[in-house]
Enzyme design. Structure first.
Site, short mmCIF file in Angstrom:
data_model
loop_
_atom_site.label_atom_id
_atom_site.label_comp_id
_atom_site.label_asym_id
_atom_site.label_seq_id
_atom_site.Cartn_x
_atom_site.Cartn_y
_atom_site.Cartn_z
N ASP A 79 -5.06 10.24 13.05
CA ASP A 79 -5.19 10.23 11.54
C ASP A 79 -6.02 8.51 11.14
O ASP A 79 -5.82 7.87 10.70
CB ASP A 79 -4.03 9.93 10.71
CG ASP A 79 -4.11 10.14 9.29
OD1 ASP A 79 -5.50 10.69 8.71
OD2 ASP A 79 -3.56 9.80 8.37
N LYS A 130 7.92 0.01 5.90
CA LYS A 130 7.21 1.38 5.29
C LYS A 130 8.42 2.21 5.04
O LYS A 130 9.46 2.23 5.66
CB LYS A 130 6.71 2.32 6.46
CG LYS A 130 6.01 3.59 5.94
CD LYS A 130 5.51 4.48 7.31
CE LYS A 130 4.04 3.85 7.55
NZ LYS A 130 3.31 4.53 8.27
N GLY A 176 0.95 -1.14 0.00
CA GLY A 176 0.07 -0.02 0.03
C GLY A 176 0.83 1.20 0.00
O GLY A 176 2.11 1.25 0.04
N CYS A 177 0.14 2.28 0.09
CA CYS A 177 1.03 3.54 0.00
C CYS A 177 0.19 4.64 0.82
O CYS A 177 -1.03 4.71 0.81
CB CYS A 177 1.31 4.16 -1.51
SG CYS A 177 -0.24 4.32 -2.45
N GLY A 178 0.90 5.76 0.79
CA GLY A 178 0.47 6.90 1.54
C GLY A 178 0.98 8.06 1.46
O GLY A 178 1.86 8.10 0.29
N VAL A 203 4.95 8.05 1.44
CA VAL A 203 5.50 6.68 1.76
C VAL A 203 4.70 5.51 1.21
O VAL A 203 3.65 5.73 0.63
CB VAL A 203 5.32 6.42 3.47
CG1 VAL A 203 6.33 7.61 4.02
CG2 VAL A 203 4.04 6.67 3.80
#
Length: 332
Positions: free
Chosen positions: A171, A68, A44-46, A49
């Site tokens: 968050d 991460k 996954g990604c954010g 990152v």
């Protein structure tokens, strides 16, 4: 001892860009090679990152890690910000020990200078991924018992952060909840933007910035109001809403695509006016089995923070099997 990461012609070579970390739990720890991102599966990604799956080859019965890593394409002006956040997350995560919080494993700096944070991984998917898959399959809301299980386990994680560690997650959303198997385990992740709380459950540093993510932000965060543990509770309520609607909060404000237009219509003013409010929910369509989760959603998404329950109150109500309306959750 280095871990072989990629074999070529019968031998092993260290992958370019790999970094080294020390595993916790021994004198100095055993050096661990963090592979370069092209050699790991992306989970996954954010913002700034990405998260990768790292198989620890060469270690007997070693469980995989979720790593991460700061994106190499990250703009240079933002790189320092993301590096600082990752370092802060590693420091915080090292001190958190709870079954509903993703565990710390190691921290390293890759040869390219990027920070890497290794965390426990047990075959989890993000709750957001599960929501998207269910929506794409044309299925309805998650079964009420699955939503209630997520509600209880996430509330326990928030109670631990708020009451024992005096931390605001900062968050809360479906992307930051990971689920393994058929909801056997449910854990919170991504504490990189957490804020310290004082004895009154308010953010202790008046200069601290609440980051959050726009569609999940409570009104007080959007209007520079006082931030408390109740900011997490608002976003928590919206996370349960996601499971009941298979949608993102306020996504309806994006509008529908017109037949003769390539771009979707979007009323920006209406969208920002809707942020920080409770999105609509058709409780009658859901049916009586969802009553407890609908009640929880409503009480957690009160616009007035003082009308929202604390995480400990939510846990108590869920564990006791009680109704979750205002008459049972006594608010301050």
């Amino acid at each position: 001892m280095e871990t072989p990461e990629k074999k070529s012609g019968g031998g092993s070579v260290r992958t370019p860009g790999a970094g080294r970390a020390r595993a916790p739990g021994s004198n100095g720890g055993t050096p661990i090679t963090i592979p370069a991102s092209p050699f790991m599966k992306k989970l996954g990604c954010g913002t700034g990152v990405s998260v990768y799956l790292m198989h620890r080859a060469g270690e007997m019965n070693a469980s995989p890690w979720a790593v991460k890593k700061i994106n190499s394409q990250c703009p240079s002006r933002q790189l320092q910000v993301y590096q600082r956040r990752l370092s802060e997350e590693a420091k915080l995560l090292r001190g958190l020990h709870h079954p509903n919080i993703v565990g710390f494993r190691a921290v390293a700096t890759a040869k390219d200078g990027s920070k890497c944070l290794a965390m426990e991984y047990g075959g989890e998917q993000s709750l957001n991924d599960l929501i998207e898959k269910r929506r794409e399959a044309g299925l309805g809301p998650f079964p009420a018992d699955r939503i209630e299980r997520v509600a209880l386990h996430v509330a326990r994680g928030l109670q631990y952060l708020h009451n024992e560690k005096r931390l605001l997650h900062g968050d809360m959303k479906s992307c930051n909840v990971v689920v393994a198997g058929d909801f056997q385990t449910v854990k919170l992740c991504d504490v990189g933007v957490s804020l310290l709380l004082d004895e009154n459950m308010r953010v202790s540093d008046p200069e601290a910035e609440y980051v959050g993510t726009e569609p999940w932000k409570p009104r007080e965060a959007l209007e520079d109001g006082e931030i408390s543990d109740k900011a997490d509770i608002f976003a928590y309520g919206l996370t349960l809403w996601e499971m009941m609607t298979l949608s993102m909060p306020h996504l309806e404000m994006l509008g529908e695509e017109e037949e003769d237009e390539e771009e979707e219509s979007f009323d920006e003013d209406a969208y920002y006016e809707r942020l920080g409010t409770r999105p609509p929910l058709d409780a009658e369509l859901l049916g009586s089995t969802y009553r407890r989760m609908v009640e929880l959603f409503y009480v957690c998404t009160e616009e007035d923070p003082g009308r929202r329950p604390a995480a400990a109150q939510v846990v108590q109500a869920l564990e006791g099997g009680a109704s979750l309306d205002d008459e049972v959750i006594v608010l301050d």
